[in-house]
Design a protein around this motif. Structure first.
Motif, PDB file in Angstrom:
ATOM      1  N   PHE A 184      -2.866   3.378  -3.130  1.00 14.89           N
ATOM      2  CA  PHE A 184      -3.029   2.921  -1.752  1.00 14.89           C
ATOM      3  C   PHE A 184      -3.595   4.034  -0.883  1.00 14.89           C
ATOM      4  O   PHE A 184      -3.218   5.197  -1.032  1.00 14.89           O
ATOM      5  N   ILE A 185      -4.478   3.656   0.032  1.00 11.95           N
ATOM      6  CA  ILE A 185      -4.919   4.555   1.095  1.00 11.95           C
ATOM      7  C   ILE A 185      -3.980   4.290   2.263  1.00 11.95           C
ATOM      8  O   ILE A 185      -3.780   3.144   2.658  1.00 11.95           O
ATOM      9  N   VAL A 186      -3.381   5.339   2.795  1.00 13.16           N
ATOM     10  CA  VAL A 186      -2.414   5.210   3.890  1.00 13.16           C
ATOM     11  C   VAL A 186      -3.124   5.548   5.196  1.00 13.16           C
ATOM     12  O   VAL A 186      -3.725   6.619   5.330  1.00 13.16           O
ATOM     13  N   SER A 187      -3.069   4.616   6.149  1.00  7.71           N
ATOM     14  CA  SER A 187      -3.703   4.857   7.439  1.00  7.71           C
ATOM     15  C   SER A 187      -2.831   4.288   8.547  1.00  7.71           C
ATOM     16  O   SER A 187      -1.892   3.532   8.296  1.00  7.71           O
ATOM     17  N   GLY A 235      -3.589   9.737   4.083  1.00  7.73           N
ATOM     18  CA  GLY A 235      -3.455  10.209   2.712  1.00  7.73           C
ATOM     19  C   GLY A 235      -3.517   9.054   1.735  1.00  7.73           C
ATOM     20  O   GLY A 235      -3.897   7.941   2.082  1.00  7.73           O
ATOM     21  N   VAL A 236      -3.104   9.346   0.499  1.00  8.81           N
ATOM     22  CA  VAL A 236      -3.052   8.335  -0.545  1.00  8.81           C
ATOM     23  C   VAL A 236      -1.686   8.413  -1.206  1.00  8.81           C
ATOM     24  O   VAL A 236      -1.040   9.456  -1.215  1.00  8.81           O
ATOM     25  N   THR A 237      -1.242   7.283  -1.750  1.00  6.03           N
ATOM     26  CA  THR A 237       0.049   7.261  -2.425  1.00  6.03           C
ATOM     27  C   THR A 237       0.023   6.282  -3.588  1.00  6.03           C
ATOM     28  O   THR A 237      -0.830   5.401  -3.652  1.00  6.03           O
ATOM     29  N   CYS A 238       0.976   6.456  -4.477  1.00 11.68           N
ATOM     30  CA  CYS A 238       1.154   5.525  -5.581  1.00 11.68           C
ATOM     31  C   CYS A 238       2.210   4.495  -5.175  1.00 11.68           C
ATOM     32  O   CYS A 238       2.875   4.637  -4.148  1.00 11.68           O
ATOM     33  N   GLN A 239       2.373   3.464  -5.990  1.00  9.68           N
ATOM     34  CA  GLN A 239       3.360   2.416  -5.706  1.00  9.68           C
ATOM     35  C   GLN A 239       4.766   3.001  -5.624  1.00  9.68           C
ATOM     36  O   GLN A 239       5.551   2.640  -4.756  1.00  9.68           O
ATOM     37  N   ILE A 262       1.361   1.194  10.421  1.00 10.52           N
ATOM     38  CA  ILE A 262       1.065   1.847   9.145  1.00 10.52           C
ATOM     39  C   ILE A 262       0.456   0.804   8.206  1.00 10.52           C
ATOM     40  O   ILE A 262       1.011  -0.269   8.014  1.00 10.52           O
ATOM     41  N   ILE A 263      -0.700   1.143   7.633  1.00 11.41           N
ATOM     42  CA  ILE A 263      -1.427   0.234   6.744  1.00 11.41           C
ATOM     43  C   ILE A 263      -1.540   0.864   5.354  1.00 11.41           C
ATOM     44  O   ILE A 263      -1.882   2.041   5.224  1.00 11.41           O
ATOM     45  N   PHE A 264      -1.257   0.074   4.326  1.00  8.79           N
ATOM     46  CA  PHE A 264      -1.449   0.492   2.937  1.00  8.79           C
ATOM     47  C   PHE A 264      -2.549  -0.385   2.347  1.00  8.79           C
ATOM     48  O   PHE A 264      -2.324  -1.559   2.064  1.00  8.79           O
ATOM     49  N   SER A 265      -3.727   0.164   2.182  1.00  7.62           N
ATOM     50  CA  SER A 265      -4.868  -0.571   1.630  1.00  7.62           C
ATOM     51  C   SER A 265      -5.006  -0.234   0.153  1.00  7.62           C
ATOM     52  O   SER A 265      -5.090   0.944  -0.208  1.00  7.62           O
ATOM     53  N   PRO A 266      -5.036  -1.244  -0.723  1.00  6.71           N
ATOM     54  CA  PRO A 266      -5.187  -0.965  -2.157  1.00  6.71           C
ATOM     55  C   PRO A 266      -6.494  -0.219  -2.443  1.00  6.71           C
ATOM     56  O   PRO A 266      -7.526  -0.513  -1.843  1.00  6.71           O
ATOM     57  N   VAL A 267      -6.417   0.742  -3.336  1.00  9.82           N
ATOM     58  CA  VAL A 267      -7.607   1.475  -3.775  1.00  9.82           C
ATOM     59  C   VAL A 267      -8.400   0.540  -4.671  1.00  9.82           C
ATOM     60  O   VAL A 267      -7.846  -0.125  -5.545  1.00  9.82           O
ATOM     61  N   LYS A 268      -9.699   0.470  -4.443  1.00  8.22           N
ATOM     62  CA  LYS A 268     -10.574  -0.394  -5.231  1.00  8.22           C
ATOM     63  C   LYS A 268     -11.602   0.470  -5.955  1.00  8.22           C
ATOM     64  O   LYS A 268     -12.204   1.357  -5.356  1.00  8.22           O
ATOM     65  N   SER A 317       0.019  -5.654  -5.610  1.00  6.42           N
ATOM     66  CA  SER A 317       1.306  -5.059  -5.245  1.00  6.42           C
ATOM     67  C   SER A 317       2.229  -6.108  -4.679  1.00  6.42           C
ATOM     68  O   SER A 317       1.814  -7.142  -4.182  1.00  6.42           O
ATOM     69  N   LYS A 318       3.517  -5.841  -4.767  1.00  9.34           N
ATOM     70  CA  LYS A 318       4.537  -6.705  -4.180  1.00  9.34           C
ATOM     71  C   LYS A 318       5.091  -5.987  -2.955  1.00  9.34           C
ATOM     72  O   LYS A 318       6.054  -5.253  -3.043  1.00  9.34           O
ATOM     73  N   ASN A 319       4.417  -6.122  -1.823  1.00  6.92           N
ATOM     74  CA  ASN A 319       4.814  -5.440  -0.594  1.00  6.92           C
ATOM     75  C   ASN A 319       6.220  -5.743  -0.329  1.00  6.92           C
ATOM     76  O   ASN A 319       7.071  -5.555   0.160  1.00  6.92           O
TER      77      ASN A 319
END
Length: 93
Positions: free
Chosen positions: A21-24, A35-39, A63-69, A91-93
């Motif tokens: 995920f890209i965290v913004s 930044g970026v994070t894992c599940q 806070i937004i978690f956008s899946p990395v593509k 992902s299962k938010n």
């Protein structure tokens, strides 16, 4: 380009998982990447950002978690050592 690992440090060691995920933060109609994070670390990152927002240390916003593509292009050439495994399961938010 993104980092090849999650941004979280555990017990002084960098997480070895690839970013999922890209965290913004979205505030005032602008989006800022943090930044970026894992599940595995998604909830830890969310909590830490929320805490920093409450303390006024970082921008207050959603806070937004956008899946990395994965994206392919003919412009960039690399060998197998340049690629990072990306888990494409929803992902299962």
């Amino acid at each position: 380009m993104l980092p090849d690992r999650c941004s979280v440090m555990e017990e002084g060691k960098q997480c070895v998982n690839p970013p999922e995920f890209i965290v913004s933060i979205v505030a005032d109609q602008d989006e800022y990447m943090f930044g970026v994070t894992c599940q595995k670390h998604k909830h830890i990152v969310s909590g830490k950002i929320g805490m920093l927002q409450n303390e006024g240390k970082i921008l207050d916003g959603k806070i937004i978690f956008s899946p990395v593509k994965a994206v392919g292009t003919d412009c960039i050439h690399g060998d197998s050592d340049d690629f990072v495994q990306i888990d494409m399961k929803p992902s299962k938010n």
